[in-house]
Design an enzyme around this catalytic site. Sequence first.
Site, PDB file in Angstrom:
ATOM      1  N   ARG A 142       0.833  -1.212   0.000  1.00  0.00           N
ATOM      2  CA  ARG A 142       0.000   0.000   0.000  1.00  0.00           C
ATOM      3  C   ARG A 142       0.864   1.257   0.000  1.00  0.00           C
ATOM      4  NH1 ARG A 142      -5.241  -2.227   2.363  1.00  0.00           N
ATOM      5  NH2 ARG A 142      -6.061  -0.153   2.686  1.00  0.00           N
ATOM      6  N   TYR A 145       0.594   4.538  -2.241  1.00  0.00           N
ATOM      7  CA  TYR A 145      -0.515   5.446  -1.924  1.00  0.00           C
ATOM      8  C   TYR A 145      -0.243   6.166  -0.600  1.00  0.00           C
ATOM      9  CZ  TYR A 145      -5.403   6.860  -1.066  1.00  0.00           C
ATOM     10  OH  TYR A 145      -6.565   7.565  -0.818  1.00  0.00           O
ATOM     11  N   LYS A 149       0.618  10.214  -0.234  1.00  0.00           N
ATOM     12  CA  LYS A 149      -0.240  11.143   0.509  1.00  0.00           C
ATOM     13  C   LYS A 149       0.533  11.807   1.660  1.00  0.00           C
ATOM     14  CE  LYS A 149      -4.299  10.634  -1.605  1.00  0.00           C
ATOM     15  NZ  LYS A 149      -5.031  11.733  -2.250  1.00  0.00           N
ATOM     16  N   ASN A 174     -12.965   6.155   4.844  1.00  0.00           N
ATOM     17  CA  ASN A 174     -13.747   5.407   3.836  1.00  0.00           C
ATOM     18  C   ASN A 174     -15.084   6.088   3.495  1.00  0.00           C
ATOM     19  OD1 ASN A 174     -11.929   3.534   5.340  1.00  0.00           O
ATOM     20  ND2 ASN A 174     -12.629   2.122   3.746  1.00  0.00           N
ATOM     21  N   ARG A 186     -13.328  -2.047  -3.988  1.00  0.00           N
ATOM     22  CA  ARG A 186     -13.559  -1.656  -2.600  1.00  0.00           C
ATOM     23  C   ARG A 186     -14.760  -2.415  -2.040  1.00  0.00           C
ATOM     24  NH1 ARG A 186     -12.327   4.861  -2.803  1.00  0.00           N
ATOM     25  NH2 ARG A 186     -13.075   4.732  -4.928  1.00  0.00           N
ATOM     26  N   VAL A 188     -17.620  -1.719  -0.439  1.00  0.00           N
ATOM     27  CA  VAL A 188     -19.044  -1.408  -0.656  1.00  0.00           C
ATOM     28  C   VAL A 188     -19.502  -1.797  -2.070  1.00  0.00           C
ATOM     29  CG1 VAL A 188     -20.757   0.442  -0.735  1.00  0.00           C
ATOM     30  CG2 VAL A 188     -19.187   0.290   1.203  1.00  0.00           C
ATOM     31  N   GLY A 207     -12.985 -11.173   8.633  1.00  0.00           N
ATOM     32  CA  GLY A 207     -14.092 -10.219   8.532  1.00  0.00           C
ATOM     33  C   GLY A 207     -14.275  -9.419   9.815  1.00  0.00           C
ATOM     34  N   ASP A 271      -3.361  -4.975   5.495  1.00  0.00           N
ATOM     35  CA  ASP A 271      -4.741  -4.475   5.593  1.00  0.00           C
ATOM     36  C   ASP A 271      -4.965  -3.944   7.014  1.00  0.00           C
ATOM     37  OD1 ASP A 271      -7.410  -5.176   3.780  1.00  0.00           O
ATOM     38  OD2 ASP A 271      -7.876  -4.944   5.905  1.00  0.00           O
TER      39      ASP A 271
HETATM   40  P1  NAD Z   1     -11.536   8.161  -7.842  1.00  0.00           P
HETATM   41  O1  NAD Z   1     -10.511   7.232  -8.371  1.00  0.00           O
HETATM   42  O2  NAD Z   1     -12.967   7.910  -8.202  1.00  0.00           O
HETATM   43  O3  NAD Z   1     -11.191   9.663  -8.220  1.00  0.00           O
HETATM   44  C1  NAD Z   1      -9.897  10.143  -8.422  1.00  0.00           C
HETATM   45  C2  NAD Z   1      -9.868  10.958  -9.694  1.00  0.00           C
HETATM   46  O4  NAD Z   1      -8.544  11.478  -9.907  1.00  0.00           O
HETATM   47  C3  NAD Z   1     -10.215  10.131 -10.937  1.00  0.00           C
HETATM   48  O5  NAD Z   1     -11.209  10.787 -11.690  1.00  0.00           O
HETATM   49  C4  NAD Z   1      -8.892  10.057 -11.696  1.00  0.00           C
HETATM   50  O6  NAD Z   1      -9.056   9.915 -13.082  1.00  0.00           O
HETATM   51  C5  NAD Z   1      -8.247  11.370 -11.281  1.00  0.00           C
HETATM   52  N1  NAD Z   1      -6.783  11.383 -11.427  1.00  0.00           N
HETATM   53  C6  NAD Z   1      -5.890  10.463 -11.005  1.00  0.00           C
HETATM   54  N2  NAD Z   1      -4.636  10.834 -11.332  1.00  0.00           N
HETATM   55  C7  NAD Z   1      -4.750  12.024 -11.978  1.00  0.00           C
HETATM   56  C8  NAD Z   1      -3.813  12.907 -12.579  1.00  0.00           C
HETATM   57  N3  NAD Z   1      -2.486  12.666 -12.568  1.00  0.00           N
HETATM   58  N4  NAD Z   1      -4.283  14.037 -13.170  1.00  0.00           N
HETATM   59  C9  NAD Z   1      -5.618  14.309 -13.184  1.00  0.00           C
HETATM   60  N5  NAD Z   1      -6.535  13.509 -12.638  1.00  0.00           N
HETATM   61  C10 NAD Z   1      -6.109  12.378 -12.032  1.00  0.00           C
HETATM   62  O7  NAD Z   1     -11.367   8.157  -6.256  1.00  0.00           O
HETATM   63  P2  NAD Z   1     -12.248   8.822  -5.104  1.00  0.00           P
HETATM   64  O8  NAD Z   1     -12.706   7.747  -4.216  1.00  0.00           O
HETATM   65  O9  NAD Z   1     -13.236   9.766  -5.672  1.00  0.00           O
HETATM   66  O10 NAD Z   1     -11.129   9.647  -4.303  1.00  0.00           O
HETATM   67  C11 NAD Z   1     -10.927  11.035  -4.521  1.00  0.00           C
HETATM   68  C12 NAD Z   1      -9.814  11.554  -3.624  1.00  0.00           C
HETATM   69  O11 NAD Z   1     -10.162  11.355  -2.254  1.00  0.00           O
HETATM   70  C13 NAD Z   1      -8.470  10.836  -3.846  1.00  0.00           C
HETATM   71  O12 NAD Z   1      -7.438  11.778  -3.754  1.00  0.00           O
HETATM   72  C14 NAD Z   1      -8.401   9.868  -2.691  1.00  0.00           C
HETATM   73  O13 NAD Z   1      -7.072   9.581  -2.334  1.00  0.00           O
HETATM   74  C15 NAD Z   1      -9.133  10.617  -1.599  1.00  0.00           C
HETATM   75  N6  NAD Z   1      -9.723   9.670  -0.635  1.00  0.00           N
HETATM   76  C16 NAD Z   1     -10.821   8.933  -0.962  1.00  0.00           C
HETATM   77  C17 NAD Z   1     -11.325   8.019  -0.048  1.00  0.00           C
HETATM   78  C18 NAD Z   1     -12.565   7.199  -0.332  1.00  0.00           C
HETATM   79  O14 NAD Z   1     -12.982   6.415   0.527  1.00  0.00           O
HETATM   80  N7  NAD Z   1     -13.215   7.331  -1.467  1.00  0.00           N
HETATM   81  C19 NAD Z   1     -10.697   7.846   1.198  1.00  0.00           C
HETATM   82  C20 NAD Z   1      -9.556   8.590   1.474  1.00  0.00           C
HETATM   83  C21 NAD Z   1      -9.074   9.510   0.555  1.00  0.00           C
HETATM   84  N1  UDP Z   2     -12.697  -6.275   1.902  1.00  0.00           N
HETATM   85  C1  UDP Z   2     -13.358  -7.497   1.941  1.00  0.00           C
HETATM   86  N2  UDP Z   2     -13.915  -7.963   0.793  1.00  0.00           N
HETATM   87  C2  UDP Z   2     -13.879  -7.269  -0.388  1.00  0.00           C
HETATM   88  C3  UDP Z   2     -13.210  -6.011  -0.416  1.00  0.00           C
HETATM   89  C4  UDP Z   2     -12.628  -5.544   0.750  1.00  0.00           C
HETATM   90  O1  UDP Z   2     -13.426  -8.156   2.981  1.00  0.00           O
HETATM   91  O2  UDP Z   2     -14.422  -7.763  -1.391  1.00  0.00           O
HETATM   92  C5  UDP Z   2     -12.124  -5.741   3.157  1.00  0.00           C
HETATM   93  C6  UDP Z   2     -10.669  -5.291   3.061  1.00  0.00           C
HETATM   94  O3  UDP Z   2      -9.798  -6.372   3.333  1.00  0.00           O
HETATM   95  C7  UDP Z   2     -10.635  -4.217   4.140  1.00  0.00           C
HETATM   96  C8  UDP Z   2     -12.036  -3.611   4.130  1.00  0.00           C
HETATM   97  O4  UDP Z   2     -12.857  -4.575   3.474  1.00  0.00           O
HETATM   98  O5  UDP Z   2     -10.416  -4.816   5.402  1.00  0.00           O
HETATM   99  C9  UDP Z   2     -12.119  -2.281   3.373  1.00  0.00           C
HETATM  100  O6  UDP Z   2     -11.480  -2.462   2.121  1.00  0.00           O
HETATM  101  P1  UDP Z   2     -11.516  -1.360   0.970  1.00  0.00           P
HETATM  102  O7  UDP Z   2     -10.724  -1.899  -0.166  1.00  0.00           O
HETATM  103  O8  UDP Z   2     -12.918  -0.934   0.702  1.00  0.00           O
HETATM  104  O9  UDP Z   2     -10.813  -0.075   1.588  1.00  0.00           O
HETATM  105  P2  UDP Z   2      -9.540   0.145   2.544  1.00  0.00           P
HETATM  106  O10 UDP Z   2     -10.112   0.735   3.762  1.00  0.00           O
HETATM  107  O11 UDP Z   2      -8.857  -1.157   2.825  1.00  0.00           O
HETATM  108  O12 UDP Z   2      -8.687   1.067   1.768  1.00  0.00           O
END
Ligand code: NAD
Ligand code: UDP
Length: 313
Positions: A142, A145, A149, A174, A186, A188, A207, A271
């Site tokens: 991981r 990422y 960040k 999340n 993911r 959900v 789980g 994880d």
């Molecule tokens: P997502 O993948 O749906 O959206 C990310 C977007 O960034 C995409 O549209 C992708 O095409 C664009 N992108 C990636 N690299 C790029 C680049 N070099 N130039 C321009 N665009 C680029 O993901 P998301 O779930 O909507 O997440 C959005 C942001 O929130 C991310 O930065 C992610 O790290 C952060 N975040 C999301 C979650 C979550 O649970 N969804 C949790 C923690 C942090």
């Molecule tokens: N997970 C799972 N089954 C799946 C996908 C994910 O049990 O089909 C678990 C994963 O191991 C983690 C949690 O669900 O413990 C959340 O995973 P996700 O990939 O949504 O996000 P994370 O918080 O790990 O970035």
Amino acid sequence: MRAVVAGGAGFIGSHLCEFLLGESFKVVCLDNLLTGRKHNISRLLNNRAFTFTRADVSRSVTVPGRVDVVFNLASPASPRDYQQYPLQTLETGATGTRNLLELCLKKRAVFLLASTSEVYGDPDVHPQKESYWGSVNPVGPRSMYDEAKRYAEALTMAYRRTKGVPTRIARIFNTYGPRMKVDDGRIVPNLIDQCLRHKPLTVYGSGRQTRSFCYVSDMVEGLFRLSGCSDPNPVNLGNPDEFTVLELARLVKRMTDSDSRLTYHPLPEDDPRRRRPSIARARRLLGWSPRVGLESGLRETIDWFRSRHRRGK
Ligand code: NAD
Ligand code: UDP
């Protein structure tokens, strides 16, 4: 007011663009569509206040005219996506973030970084407060990422300290809702898709690991409020209601009235065992806390996935 949303064609970004338009902002969406979809913003494309530019922010960023605030959401976000694109994830977190900070410097704009609860790694402190420095494996699966960040946070603070850019850091936990990709891996979207198709539910490990799930409308509201807050420190945004993966799987199964059975698969390396935000700082600084409970948010999300299934998507 004019906002730039980098990553605006993604899941959270597209909801943020819509929200900002609703607040009478002009919105420039920059996205290279690496993990996002043009379909996510198709309804916005004929809005005169909205512009979409296909651009990779890690190459260069040019936005003519006034800019008041930049939301940096550009980055793959699901473990499957960032592991598929490790170099792009690192480049986007590093050079992409820097290019957007330079834009803010030039335009005298506010910069908001979408950081993540992943900066806490597999946390020893529970719930996670912003003062906790985290437990991250810098070379694990991981790391592309988590470290991108963490570097982006450090870069953001350096621009604030040395160049006076007004910055904000959101640590997002999340988040789920309509427009998540069905195949992004993911939990959900996986569970909902598996339940709707009456396929086995994939539970990783026992789980018993936990997550805390925030509905996307709450997240977008939190990001917007944070953009208007001058406090320099990172702020957790997430829903503090914590569930095990098993509880979530059983809930989705019940809500979809599915015949799917639970199947168990190996736990991915590194994880996190538990995750839950302390949102005391967000409550105090922003007067924000999530309003949508897990069942209500899941109902909206399941309905959205169901309608896509009906249309064969
Ligand atoms: P997502 O993948 O749906 O959206 C990310 C977007 O960034 C995409 O549209 C992708 O095409 C664009 N992108 C990636 N690299 C790029 C680049 N070099 N130039 C321009 N665009 C680029 O993901 P998301 O779930 O909507 O997440 C959005 C942001 O929130 C991310 O930065 C992610 O790290 C952060 N975040 C999301 C979650 C979550 O649970 N969804 C949790 C923690 C942090
Ligand atoms: N997970 C799972 N089954 C799946 C996908 C994910 O049990 O089909 C678990 C994963 O191991 C983690 C949690 O669900 O413990 C959340 O995973 P996700 O990939 O949504 O996000 P994370 O918080 O790990 O970035």
